[in-house]
Motif scaffolding. Structure first.
Motif, PDB file in Angstrom:
ATOM      1  N   LEU A 186       0.847  -1.181   0.000  1.00  8.57           N
ATOM      2  CA  LEU A 186       0.000   0.000   0.000  1.00  8.57           C
ATOM      3  C   LEU A 186       0.887   1.237   0.000  1.00  8.57           C
ATOM      4  CD1 LEU A 186      -2.599  -1.151   2.693  1.00  8.57           C
ATOM      5  CD2 LEU A 186      -2.869  -1.192   0.210  1.00  8.57           C
ATOM      6  N   PRO A 187       0.344   2.401  -0.342  1.00 11.11           N
ATOM      7  CA  PRO A 187       1.167   3.612  -0.358  1.00 11.11           C
ATOM      8  C   PRO A 187       1.823   3.879   0.994  1.00 11.11           C
ATOM      9  CG  PRO A 187      -0.921   3.994  -1.458  1.00 11.11           C
ATOM     10  CD  PRO A 187      -1.016   2.636  -0.833  1.00 11.11           C
ATOM     11  N   GLY A 188       2.980   4.551   0.955  1.00 10.20           N
ATOM     12  CA  GLY A 188       3.658   4.932   2.178  1.00 10.20           C
ATOM     13  C   GLY A 188       4.507   3.840   2.789  1.00 10.20           C
ATOM     14  N   GLY A 189       4.763   2.752   2.033  1.00  6.90           N
ATOM     15  CA  GLY A 189       5.595   1.679   2.559  1.00  6.90           C
ATOM     16  C   GLY A 189       4.855   0.670   3.405  1.00  6.90           C
ATOM     17  N   VAL A 190       3.523   0.678   3.388  1.00 10.29           N
ATOM     18  CA  VAL A 190       2.727  -0.266   4.184  1.00 10.29           C
ATOM     19  C   VAL A 190       2.619  -1.594   3.438  1.00 10.29           C
ATOM     20  CG1 VAL A 190       0.454  -0.728   5.180  1.00 10.29           C
ATOM     21  CG2 VAL A 190       1.411   1.579   5.265  1.00 10.29           C
ATOM     22  N   LEU A 191       2.811  -2.679   4.163  1.00 11.95           N
ATOM     23  CA  LEU A 191       2.660  -4.021   3.596  1.00 11.95           C
ATOM     24  C   LEU A 191       1.588  -4.757   4.383  1.00 11.95           C
ATOM     25  CD1 LEU A 191       3.605  -6.238   1.646  1.00 11.95           C
ATOM     26  CD2 LEU A 191       5.284  -6.921   3.365  1.00 11.95           C
ATOM     27  N   LEU A 192       0.508  -5.127   3.719  1.00  9.36           N
ATOM     28  CA  LEU A 192      -0.608  -5.832   4.344  1.00  9.36           C
ATOM     29  C   LEU A 192      -0.483  -7.318   4.044  1.00  9.36           C
ATOM     30  CD1 LEU A 192      -3.423  -5.799   5.759  1.00  9.36           C
ATOM     31  CD2 LEU A 192      -4.414  -5.503   3.474  1.00  9.36           C
ATOM     32  N   LEU A 193      -0.425  -8.148   5.105  1.00  9.82           N
ATOM     33  CA  LEU A 193      -0.334  -9.591   4.945  1.00  9.82           C
ATOM     34  C   LEU A 193      -1.719 -10.216   5.084  1.00  9.82           C
ATOM     35  CD1 LEU A 193       2.907 -10.483   6.951  1.00  9.82           C
ATOM     36  CD2 LEU A 193       2.630 -10.185   4.482  1.00  9.82           C
ATOM     37  N   LEU A 194      -2.077 -11.080   4.134  1.00 11.70           N
ATOM     38  CA  LEU A 194      -3.385 -11.730   4.117  1.00 11.70           C
ATOM     39  C   LEU A 194      -3.206 -13.242   4.095  1.00 11.70           C
ATOM     40  CD1 LEU A 194      -5.080  -9.508   1.381  1.00 11.70           C
ATOM     41  CD2 LEU A 194      -5.334  -9.295   3.852  1.00 11.70           C
ATOM     42  N   PRO A 195      -4.106 -13.986   4.743  1.00 10.80           N
ATOM     43  CA  PRO A 195      -3.995 -15.445   4.740  1.00 10.80           C
ATOM     44  C   PRO A 195      -4.533 -16.084   3.463  1.00 10.80           C
ATOM     45  CG  PRO A 195      -5.860 -14.771   6.070  1.00 10.80           C
ATOM     46  CD  PRO A 195      -5.172 -13.505   5.641  1.00 10.80           C
ATOM     47  N   ALA A 209     -10.477   0.442   0.661  1.00  9.73           N
ATOM     48  CA  ALA A 209     -10.875   0.382   2.070  1.00  9.73           C
ATOM     49  C   ALA A 209      -9.761   0.837   2.997  1.00  9.73           C
ATOM     50  CB  ALA A 209     -11.298  -1.048   2.419  1.00  9.73           C
ATOM     51  N   ALA A 210      -8.509   0.740   2.539  1.00  9.03           N
ATOM     52  CA  ALA A 210      -7.374   1.121   3.383  1.00  9.03           C
ATOM     53  C   ALA A 210      -7.162   2.631   3.434  1.00  9.03           C
ATOM     54  CB  ALA A 210      -6.097   0.445   2.881  1.00  9.03           C
ATOM     55  N   ALA A 211      -7.866   3.386   2.590  1.00  5.61           N
ATOM     56  CA  ALA A 211      -7.625   4.830   2.507  1.00  5.61           C
ATOM     57  C   ALA A 211      -7.756   5.544   3.853  1.00  5.61           C
ATOM     58  CB  ALA A 211      -8.563   5.452   1.473  1.00  5.61           C
ATOM     59  N   PRO A 212      -8.818   5.284   4.674  1.00  2.00           N
ATOM     60  CA  PRO A 212      -8.896   5.991   5.965  1.00  2.00           C
ATOM     61  C   PRO A 212      -7.713   5.695   6.880  1.00  2.00           C
ATOM     62  CG  PRO A 212     -11.016   5.004   5.402  1.00  2.00           C
ATOM     63  CD  PRO A 212     -10.019   4.470   4.437  1.00  2.00           C
ATOM     64  N   LEU A 213      -7.273   4.437   6.907  1.00  4.17           N
ATOM     65  CA  LEU A 213      -6.131   4.096   7.751  1.00  4.17           C
ATOM     66  C   LEU A 213      -4.869   4.784   7.249  1.00  4.17           C
ATOM     67  CD1 LEU A 213      -4.688   2.540   9.963  1.00  4.17           C
ATOM     68  CD2 LEU A 213      -4.576   0.574   8.429  1.00  4.17           C
ATOM     69  N   LEU A 214      -4.662   4.827   5.937  1.00  4.63           N
ATOM     70  CA  LEU A 214      -3.486   5.480   5.392  1.00  4.63           C
ATOM     71  C   LEU A 214      -3.487   6.968   5.710  1.00  4.63           C
ATOM     72  CD1 LEU A 214      -3.258   3.688   1.927  1.00  4.63           C
ATOM     73  CD2 LEU A 214      -1.824   3.302   3.934  1.00  4.63           C
ATOM     74  N   ASP A 215      -4.686   7.588   5.695  1.00  5.43           N
ATOM     75  CA  ASP A 215      -4.775   9.001   6.063  1.00  5.43           C
ATOM     76  C   ASP A 215      -4.331   9.218   7.504  1.00  5.43           C
ATOM     77  OD1 ASP A 215      -5.664   9.765   3.589  1.00  5.43           O
ATOM     78  OD2 ASP A 215      -7.778   9.737   4.113  1.00  5.43           O
ATOM     79  N   VAL A 216      -4.794   8.335   8.402  1.00  6.26           N
ATOM     80  CA  VAL A 216      -4.412   8.441   9.815  1.00  6.26           C
ATOM     81  C   VAL A 216      -2.905   8.271   9.974  1.00  6.26           C
ATOM     82  CG1 VAL A 216      -4.622   7.342  12.083  1.00  6.26           C
ATOM     83  CG2 VAL A 216      -6.651   7.714  10.692  1.00  6.26           C
ATOM     84  N   LEU A 217      -2.342   7.271   9.312  1.00  7.52           N
ATOM     85  CA  LEU A 217      -0.907   7.024   9.405  1.00  7.52           C
ATOM     86  C   LEU A 217      -0.106   8.197   8.844  1.00  7.52           C
ATOM     87  CD1 LEU A 217      -0.791   3.254   8.338  1.00  7.52           C
ATOM     88  CD2 LEU A 217      -0.675   4.192  10.657  1.00  7.52           C
ATOM     89  N   GLY A 221       2.676  10.836  10.704  1.00  6.01           N
ATOM     90  CA  GLY A 221       4.059  10.676  10.267  1.00  6.01           C
ATOM     91  C   GLY A 221       4.556   9.252  10.290  1.00  6.01           C
ATOM     92  N   LEU A 222       3.673   8.270  10.108  1.00  5.03           N
ATOM     93  CA  LEU A 222       4.065   6.871  10.198  1.00  5.03           C
ATOM     94  C   LEU A 222       4.283   6.215   8.855  1.00  5.03           C
ATOM     95  CD1 LEU A 222       1.687   5.744  13.090  1.00  5.03           C
ATOM     96  CD2 LEU A 222       4.106   6.325  13.217  1.00  5.03           C
ATOM     97  N   LEU A 223       4.216   6.985   7.756  1.00  3.07           N
ATOM     98  CA  LEU A 223       4.453   6.435   6.444  1.00  3.07           C
ATOM     99  C   LEU A 223       5.804   6.911   5.914  1.00  3.07           C
ATOM    100  CD1 LEU A 223       0.964   6.862   4.752  1.00  3.07           C
ATOM    101  CD2 LEU A 223       1.835   4.952   6.077  1.00  3.07           C
ATOM    102  N   THR A 224       6.414   6.087   5.086  1.00  4.84           N
ATOM    103  CA  THR A 224       7.724   6.462   4.540  1.00  4.84           C
ATOM    104  C   THR A 224       7.594   7.503   3.453  1.00  4.84           C
ATOM    105  OG1 THR A 224       7.604   4.645   2.939  1.00  4.84           O
ATOM    106  CG2 THR A 224       8.697   4.208   5.047  1.00  4.84           C
ATOM    107  N   ASN A 225       6.440   7.507   2.729  1.00  5.47           N
ATOM    108  CA  ASN A 225       6.254   8.486   1.637  1.00  5.47           C
ATOM    109  C   ASN A 225       4.770   8.774   1.496  1.00  5.47           C
ATOM    110  OD1 ASN A 225       6.662  10.144  -0.553  1.00  5.47           O
ATOM    111  ND2 ASN A 225       6.659   8.444  -2.015  1.00  5.47           N
TER     112      ASN A 225
END
Length: 226
Positions: A186-195, A209-217, A221-225
């Motif tokens: 995901l954007p910002g260096g996030v890696l989501l692991l799924l089973p 669906a990840a957009a709200p969480l990415l906004d919070v991160l 300042g928790l994202l690399t980019n």
């Protein structure tokens, strides 16, 4: 100073105060959103945040003038390249003449911003036990997963494949059982692991669906980019 959501609400109020026909075509939003503001900051159309409250970015009157001026120029049919050539580095006086924002809004008064709708705080739930953080890797290189918890065999990650719907995969064995995880970048260096391995439609839904969480991160300042 204002948070990003408060700034966007003031942009809406400022455009509502004076005649604003909206975007001339369906390719441009009538009002900017959070991602647009961050993109404008990257391209120099809007200044970077003026400060931080903890990990929350703060914005001021110049940001309000910049955003409203951009939307007014877009309503006239100008491209972002044309707007950038005109407004990048413009003085507050130049921006004020284009934006036509009331002194009340610039000073913090006027139409009070409405609080943003409360979001479900799914990120505030107690964290589950996870392996050590994953180190950053260059694009196109398999992402190594750090040492697994005690009693679990260290996973091996397959090289990235262009045709694969997910970015990485890993097999974790414990007590003779093997679980395969698919990794979605995901954007910002996030890696989501799924089973399970998601298909193209699932990937699009996950990223939306990840957009709200990415906004919070990003705000914290928790994202690399962000």
């Amino acid at each position: 100073m204002w948070t990003l959501d408060e700034l966007l609400e003031r942009v809406r109020a400022a455009l509502a105060e004076a005649e604003y026909p909206g975007a001339p075509n369906g390719r441009v939003r009538d009002l900017p959103d959070r991602r647009a503001v961050r993109w404008y900051a990257t391209t120099g159309l809007v200044d970077r945040p003026t400060g931080m409250r903890g990990r929350t970015a703060l914005y001021g009157p110049r940001h309000l003038l910049q955003l409203v001026a951009v939307k007014r120029r877009q309503a006239e049919g100008r491209s972002l390249a044309q707007i950038q050539a005109e407004l990048a580095g413009a003085t507050d006086g130049t921006l004020a003449g284009i934006a036509r924002v009331s002194d009340d809004l610039l000073a913090g008064g006027g139409a009070a911003p409405q609080p943003a709708p409360a979001r479900t705080r799914f990120w505030a739930a107690p964290p589950v036990a996870v392996a050590a953080p994953i180190a950053a890797v260059p694009p196109g290189v398999a992402a190594p997963i750090a040492a697994a918890p005690a009693g679990v065999a260290a996973p091996e990650v397959a090289p990235l494949g262009e045709a694969a719907p997910a970015d990485v995969s890993a097999d974790v064995s414990a007590d003779g059982a093997t679980t395969t995880f698919a990794g979605v970048r995901l954007p910002g260096g996030v890696l989501l692991l799924l089973p399970a391995q998601p298909g193209p439609d699932e990937l699009a839904a996950i990223r939306a669906a990840a957009a709200p969480l990415l906004d919070v991160l990003a705000d914290r300042g928790l994202l690399t980019n962000p």
